[in-house]
Motif scaffolding. Structure first.
Motif, PDB file in Angstrom:
ATOM      1  N   ASP A  32       4.998  -4.024  -8.801  1.00 21.17           N
ATOM      2  CA  ASP A  32       4.417  -4.935  -7.811  1.00 21.17           C
ATOM      3  C   ASP A  32       4.766  -4.471  -6.390  1.00 21.17           C
ATOM      4  N   PHE A  33       3.754  -3.922  -5.698  1.00 15.94           N
ATOM      5  CA  PHE A  33       3.886  -3.538  -4.287  1.00 15.94           C
ATOM      6  C   PHE A  33       2.891  -4.316  -3.419  1.00 15.94           C
ATOM      7  N   SER A  34       2.515  -5.512  -3.857  1.00 19.56           N
ATOM      8  CA  SER A  34       1.545  -6.310  -3.112  1.00 19.56           C
ATOM      9  C   SER A  34       2.104  -6.752  -1.768  1.00 19.56           C
ATOM     10  N   TYR A  35       1.173  -7.050  -0.836  1.00 20.74           N
ATOM     11  CA  TYR A  35       1.519  -7.606   0.479  1.00 20.74           C
ATOM     12  C   TYR A  35       2.464  -6.685   1.253  1.00 20.74           C
ATOM     13  N   ASN A  36       2.055  -5.418   1.374  1.00 19.47           N
ATOM     14  CA  ASN A  36       2.770  -4.450   2.194  1.00 19.47           C
ATOM     15  C   ASN A  36       1.763  -3.741   3.087  1.00 19.47           C
ATOM     16  N   ALA A  37       2.112  -2.578   3.592  1.00 13.23           N
ATOM     17  CA  ALA A  37       1.206  -1.801   4.434  1.00 13.23           C
ATOM     18  C   ALA A  37       1.112  -0.367   3.923  1.00 13.23           C
ATOM     19  N   LEU A  38       1.184  -0.216   2.601  1.00 17.68           N
ATOM     20  CA  LEU A  38       1.066   1.112   2.009  1.00 17.68           C
ATOM     21  C   LEU A  38      -0.344   1.651   2.214  1.00 17.68           C
ATOM     22  N   SER A  39      -0.450   2.949   2.420  1.00 21.32           N
ATOM     23  CA  SER A  39      -1.740   3.568   2.716  1.00 21.32           C
ATOM     24  C   SER A  39      -1.930   4.811   1.863  1.00 21.32           C
ATOM     25  N   GLY A  40      -2.964   5.566   2.175  1.00 13.88           N
ATOM     26  CA  GLY A  40      -3.280   6.729   1.369  1.00 13.88           C
ATOM     27  C   GLY A  40      -4.071   6.329   0.134  1.00 13.88           C
ATOM     28  N   GLU A  41      -4.184   7.239  -0.810  1.00 16.07           N
ATOM     29  CA  GLU A  41      -4.928   6.972  -2.037  1.00 16.07           C
ATOM     30  C   GLU A  41      -3.988   6.493  -3.138  1.00 16.07           C
ATOM     31  N   ILE A  42      -4.546   5.744  -4.059  1.00 19.45           N
ATOM     32  CA  ILE A  42      -3.775   5.336  -5.237  1.00 19.45           C
ATOM     33  C   ILE A  42      -3.575   6.577  -6.107  1.00 19.45           C
ATOM     34  N   PRO A  43      -2.324   6.917  -6.435  1.00 21.07           N
ATOM     35  CA  PRO A  43      -2.072   8.158  -7.183  1.00 21.07           C
ATOM     36  C   PRO A  43      -2.833   8.192  -8.513  1.00 21.07           C
ATOM     37  N   ALA A  44      -3.481   9.316  -8.774  1.00 17.17           N
ATOM     38  CA  ALA A  44      -4.235   9.458 -10.024  1.00 17.17           C
ATOM     39  C   ALA A  44      -3.328   9.599 -11.232  1.00 17.17           C
ATOM     40  N   ASN A  45      -2.060   9.985 -11.009  1.00 14.97           N
ATOM     41  CA  ASN A  45      -1.135  10.234 -12.129  1.00 14.97           C
ATOM     42  C   ASN A  45      -0.233   9.048 -12.416  1.00 14.97           C
ATOM     43  N   ILE A  46      -0.570   7.892 -11.880  1.00  6.85           N
ATOM     44  CA  ILE A  46       0.316   6.742 -12.030  1.00  6.85           C
ATOM     45  C   ILE A  46       0.508   6.362 -13.498  1.00  6.85           C
ATOM     46  N   CYS A  47      -0.534   6.486 -14.313  1.00  9.44           N
ATOM     47  CA  CYS A  47      -0.425   6.093 -15.722  1.00  9.44           C
ATOM     48  C   CYS A  47       0.158   7.203 -16.594  1.00  9.44           C
ATOM     49  N   SER A  48      -0.040   8.440 -16.181  1.00 10.06           N
ATOM     50  CA  SER A  48       0.550   9.534 -16.954  1.00 10.06           C
ATOM     51  C   SER A  48       2.062   9.565 -16.787  1.00 10.06           C
ATOM     52  N   ASN A  49       2.565   9.132 -15.621  1.00 10.53           N
ATOM     53  CA  ASN A  49       4.003   9.075 -15.396  1.00 10.53           C
ATOM     54  C   ASN A  49       4.625   7.764 -15.869  1.00 10.53           C
ATOM     55  N   LEU A  50       3.813   6.692 -15.849  1.00  9.84           N
ATOM     56  CA  LEU A  50       4.313   5.367 -16.230  1.00  9.84           C
ATOM     57  C   LEU A  50       3.412   4.813 -17.340  1.00  9.84           C
ATOM     58  N   PRO A  51       3.472   5.366 -18.541  1.00 14.42           N
ATOM     59  CA  PRO A  51       2.509   5.027 -19.600  1.00 14.42           C
ATOM     60  C   PRO A  51       2.686   3.632 -20.183  1.00 14.42           C
ATOM     61  N   PHE A  52       3.832   2.976 -19.921  1.00 11.70           N
ATOM     62  CA  PHE A  52       4.086   1.668 -20.539  1.00 11.70           C
ATOM     63  C   PHE A  52       3.789   0.498 -19.595  1.00 11.70           C
ATOM     64  N   LEU A  53       3.141   0.802 -18.501  1.00 14.84           N
ATOM     65  CA  LEU A  53       2.856  -0.260 -17.541  1.00 14.84           C
ATOM     66  C   LEU A  53       1.997  -1.359 -18.161  1.00 14.84           C
ATOM     67  N   GLU A  54       2.401  -2.592 -17.928  1.00 18.32           N
ATOM     68  CA  GLU A  54       1.635  -3.757 -18.353  1.00 18.32           C
ATOM     69  C   GLU A  54       1.022  -4.493 -17.161  1.00 18.32           C
ATOM     70  N   SER A  55       1.561  -4.231 -15.963  1.00 19.40           N
ATOM     71  CA  SER A  55       1.047  -4.898 -14.771  1.00 19.40           C
ATOM     72  C   SER A  55       1.133  -3.956 -13.574  1.00 19.40           C
ATOM     73  N   ILE A  56       0.004  -3.774 -12.884  1.00 27.28           N
ATOM     74  CA  ILE A  56      -0.048  -3.004 -11.633  1.00 27.28           C
ATOM     75  C   ILE A  56      -0.589  -3.936 -10.560  1.00 27.28           C
ATOM     76  N   SER A  57       0.246  -4.234  -9.568  1.00 25.13           N
ATOM     77  CA  SER A  57      -0.158  -5.120  -8.466  1.00 25.13           C
ATOM     78  C   SER A  57       0.016  -4.376  -7.150  1.00 25.13           C
ATOM     79  N   ASN A  61      -2.878  -4.194   0.661  1.00 21.72           N
ATOM     80  CA  ASN A  61      -2.277  -3.049   1.325  1.00 21.72           C
ATOM     81  C   ASN A  61      -3.366  -2.351   2.125  1.00 21.72           C
ATOM     82  N   MET A  62      -3.186  -1.066   2.353  1.00 20.87           N
ATOM     83  CA  MET A  62      -4.170  -0.316   3.131  1.00 20.87           C
ATOM     84  C   MET A  62      -4.621   0.930   2.367  1.00 20.87           C
ATOM     85  N   PHE A  63      -4.609   0.856   1.049  1.00 23.44           N
ATOM     86  CA  PHE A  63      -5.057   1.984   0.239  1.00 23.44           C
ATOM     87  C   PHE A  63      -6.545   2.234   0.469  1.00 23.44           C
ATOM     88  N   HIS A  64      -6.905   3.507   0.465  1.00 21.85           N
ATOM     89  CA  HIS A  64      -8.316   3.858   0.630  1.00 21.85           C
ATOM     90  C   HIS A  64      -8.721   4.842  -0.461  1.00 21.85           C
TER      91      HIS A  64
END
Length: 649
Positions: A32-57, A61-64
């Motif tokens: 959970d990184f909601s309600y921040n000012a993170l920017s850039g793109e959402i990493p494409a490898n987020i699920c390959s590195n974190l395969p057991f994720l049940e919640s992505i929040s 933010n400022m992702f594009h």
């Protein structure tokens, strides 16, 4: 050894790119990184590195960039929240492979394309929120497969086509919001058989047809029904009165017709009712349907404006309305009769809107009891007599509209007690005097005293109202000069002083009204030239200086190039461009004035000196010529021989 499963940085004002150190926590389940000012793109490898994720929040933010299709590799994902970012592109159809997904939030972004039909594979989905984005196309029929869906929010996008009838298969649906789209056609009657619905929002579409044929349907859980701004016709559907839990009913801006039923009293939980802009009428002259509202003890808002009710405002029914009532709107309903004094019983009223009717008699003094009142609009009626001092007790009043009546006498001096007043509209009455205390209302934004019988000069104290946006004093008998202090009202956007007896010049200080959009000084006795300072008013769109005694050249700069001859007609001594239908100027005031200065300051003195030198030379020359000669230099006088007469003969 401790295994990290939850990372929560919600609302910690983080900035920069997605933190890479998270990728070392392969056992992570909740991110959970909601309600921040993170920017850039959402990493494409987020699920390959974190395969057991049940919640992505990652919402707010400022992702594009686009949504990575690789998110489909998070096979255990139950919550995906990416709303309120700057995401672009289409929604990857691979999201439809997240078969364990229960909540999907992709709204408030720039996502484009259509809703993927693959979303029909999300068999366990309970909530889908795609609102406020650039999605388009039709509602996929495949969404009817989501039998576990409880919330479906597809509002404020660009959906087209009809509502698929298969949507009634969503037996667990509680909230359906399809508002602010471009949907057309009739609403499937089966929607009203969805007994689980608590909220149905279809407003602001192009839906049509009659709902009056829908009957014998129970809506035991429906709390909010919003159908406004469509093309529905026919009578108000009877099915509504079976919804005993209904608290919000909005049917305005349609083509409903027929009588307003007397059965609204069945809706004892009703809190908000809007029926405005329809063709509804009353079954009798006394507007008996109003009496049924007395059973609605929680009612706070009644909006019935712009319906041809053609009745008399009933005294008893008005006094018996719910004491929780805050807003009452019966504007433009052709209602007649006196203003009921019993309205003073409704002490929680915040707004009364009765403009555009045929109410007569005097303004009741009982209005002074409404201590919470902020808006009182009685414009365009037939009210007469003086404005009661009791209105001065309404210390929270922000808007007071009494224009278009037959009110007479003076504006009450106690109006100075209305410290919160921002709009005062008293135009088109028979009022005769303005108390000096009016100019102490320093929160005033709009002031309309037009079409009355006010006389004398405009007061200098008008300069106290520094936040004024609009002034309309037209069609009175104001005289004398326009006070220069008006030039200090730099927030002023509208200034109407036409049809008075004002004289003198237009002050150069008008050039300081930098926000001015519209200026009307027509039909007065103003003279002299149009000040060049008006060229500085870059926002000026409308100008009317017609029928005065102005003279000289019409300015050319700034907004003056956009005005037509109509702005200046009736001023016989003006000159300028031929397209303004005035004679050309003989000399250009701007360009020749400098030449005149040069002529007087340089050429004339030089000419004078030259003439003096010439005169001195002439005088000196004449002195030489006329000087008497010396005796020594005179030639000798010749002796002449004389002849006698006889010799000559």
């Amino acid at each position: 050894m401790y295994t990290l499963k939850y990372v929560n940085f919600r609302g910690n004002q983080l900035s920069g790119a997605f933190p890479s150190f998270i990728f070392n926590k392969s056992s992570l389940q909740d991110l959970d990184f909601s309600y921040n000012a993170l920017s850039g793109e959402i990493p494409a490898n987020i699920c390959s590195n974190l395969p057991f994720l049940e919640s992505i929040s990652l919402s707010q933010n400022m992702f594009h960039g686009g949504i990575p299709s690789t998110l489909s590799n998070c096979k255990y994902l139950e919550i995906l929240s990416l709303s309120i970012n700057n995401l672009l592109g289409a929604i990857p159809k691979e999201i439809g492979n997240l078969t364990k997904l229960k909540e999907l939030y992709l709204g408030y972004s720039g996502l484009q394309g259509e809703i993927p039909r693959e979303f029909g594979n999300l068999a366990e989905l309970e909530l889908m929120a795609l609102q406020v984005s650039n999605l388009q196309g039709e509602i996929p029929q495949e969404l009817a497969n989501l039998t576990g869906l409880e919330v479906l929010k597809l509002d404020k996008i660009f959906l087209t086509g009809e509502i698929p009838p298969e949507i009634h298969n969503l037996h667990n649906l509680k909230l359906l919001d399809l508002s602010h789209n471009k949907l057309v056609g009739a609403v499937p009657a089966t929607i009203f058989n969805m007994s689980t619905l608590t909220g149905l929002g279809l407003q602001s579409n192009s839906l049509s047809g009659s709902l009056s044929s829908i009957a014998d349907v129970q809506l035991p859980n429906l709390e909010e029904l919003r159908l406004w701004s469509n093309n529905f016709s026919g009578t108000i559907p009877r099915v509504i009165f079976n919804a005993s839990k209904l608290s919000v009913l909005e049917l305005g801006i349609n083509s409903f017709s027929g009588f307003i039923p007397n059965t609204f009293g069945n809706l004892r939980n009703l809190r908000l009712l809007t029926l405005h802009y329809n063709y509804l009428t009353s079954s009798n002259l006394e507007l008996s349907f109003l009496s049924s509202f007395s059973n609605c003890k929680s009612l706070t808002y009644i909006g019935l404006s712009n319906n041809p009710l053609d009745g008399i405002l009933p005294r008893m029914s008005m006094g018996n309305l719910s004491h929780s009532l805050e807003y009452f709107d019966l504007s433009y309903c052709n209602v007649s009769g006196g203003f009921p004094e019993e309205i003073g019983n409704l002490t929680n009223l915040i707004g009364i809107y009765l403009r555009g009717n045929k109410l007569n008699g005097s303004i009741p003094i009982t209005l002074g009891k409404l201590q919470k009142l902020q808006g009182l609009h009685l414009e365009d009626n037939k009210l007469e007599g003086p404005i009661p001092d009791d209105i001065c007790r309404l210390t929270k009043l922000y808007e007071l509209g009494l224009s278009g009546n037959k009110l007479s006498g003076s504006i009450p001096a106690c109006f100075s007690n209305l410290a919160s007043l921002g709009t005062l509209s008293l135009g088109s009455n028979k009022l005769t005097s303005i108390p000096l205390t009016i100019w102490n209302l320093k929160s005033m934004l709009y002031l309309n005293f037009s079409s009355n019988f006010f006389t004398g000069p405009l007061p200098l104290d008008i300069g106290n109202l520094k936040v004024l946006i609009g002034i309309d004093f037209s069609t009175n008998n104001f005289s004398d000069v326009i006070p220069t202090v008006i030039g200090g009202l730099t927030n002023l956007q509208y200034l109407f002083l036409g049809y008075n007896r004002l004289q003198g010049s237009i002050s150069e200080s008008f050039g300081d009204l930098i926000s001015l959009k519209s200026l009307n000084l027509s039909n007065n006795n103003l003279s002299r030239s149009i000040p060049i300072s008006l060229e500085k008013l870059s926002y000026l769109e409308d100008l009317d200086l017609s029928f005065n005694k102005l003279k000289g050249e019409i300015p050319k700069g700034g907004s003056f190039g956009n005005f037509s001859a109509k702005s200046f007609e009736g001023n016989e001594l003006l000159c300028g461009s031929p397209n303004l239908q005035v004679p050309p100027c003989k000399t250009s005031i701007h360009h020749k004035s400098r030449k005149n200065v040069l002529l007087l300051g340089i050429v004339l003195p030089l000419s004078t000196i030259f003439i003096i030198v010439v005169i001195l030379l002439i005088v000196r020359y004449r002195k030489r010529v006329k000087q008497p000669p010396n005796d020594a230099n005179m030639p000798p006088i010749a002796t002449c021989r004389r002849f006698s007469y006889l010799e000559l003969c």
